[in-house]
Design a protein around this motif. Structure first.
Motif: not given
Length: 212
Positions: A95-102, A194-209
């Motif tokens: 959520e922090a990364a999403r906030l920064v990008l948006e 640009l929001l679409a680009v941010a979405g692509q980046a966030l889609a690669a976020w590490p999965d929770s264990p």
């Protein structure tokens, strides 16, 4: 203020130099627009005095120097941006990364304002005489990255992200993307693109264990 009985009579000192006869906030907004559009090196004292409508002595009296005026403009510009505390207090690193990008995308594509980000794109290339000012801008940029790194690391420590997650690299990845978004906005990319680009980046976020 009342004087002490033992103090000698005090008089109000006469201020040095010419007193400003302009609205300071309006002057800062004018300077902000100039620096935002043309960069620090692209704006001269003559440009500033002409746009603000004052003589050079009044500008120096009010702001000290071009560099000091730029610093004040940066504070004014940054006050409307994202605070590092917002990043560290976000519900999760994601959520922090999403906030920064948006928030960054909103800033670089703001209607009626110059495109790009004064801080992300500011003084990336400048003369040696402005090296100290450029270093101050790098430090400002670093605060966002460091705050994001700390928030990600907290998720790792709490077991919400895999232990193999590299917090510094993941934070720098998003900081790099943030600067790239500013350049893309300058090149004409829309907020939606640009929001679409941010979405692509966030889609690669590490999965929770998985639960233990």
């Amino acid at each position: 203020m009342a004087t002490s009985p033992t103090s000698p009579p005090q008089t109000t000192p006469r201020p040095r130099g010419r007193q400003p006869t302009f609205d300071r906030n309006e002057a800062l907004d004018t300077a902000l627009d100039l620096f935002w559009r043309h960069g620090y090196d692209g704006v001269s004292i003559a440009d500033l005095t002409k746009a603000i409508g004052i003589a050079a002595p009044s500008l120096y009296h009010a702001f000290g120097s071009k560099a000091d005026l730029y610093r004040e403009v940066l504070r004014r510009y940054g006050a409307s941006g994202i605070d590092p505390d917002e990043i560290t207090q976000a519900p999760s690193g994601y959520e922090a990364a999403r906030l920064v990008l948006e928030r960054g995308i909103a800033a670089v594509t703001m209607p009626g304002k110059p495109l790009g980000c004064m801080i992300s794109s500011g003084m990336l290339m400048t003369s040696a005489e402005n090296a100290d000012l450029a270093a101050e801008l790098r430090a400002i940029r670093a605060t966002t990255r460091v705050a994001l790194e700390r928030r990600i690391q907290r998720d790792i420590d709490d077991g919400h992200l895999p232990a193999t997650t590299d917090a510094p690299t993941l934070a720098r990845f998003h900081a790099t993307l943030l600067q790239g978004l500013s350049v893309q906005a300058l090149d004409g990319a829309t907020a939606e693109e640009l929001l679409a680009v941010a979405g692509q980046a966030l889609a690669a976020w590490p999965d929770s264990p998985p639960p233990g």
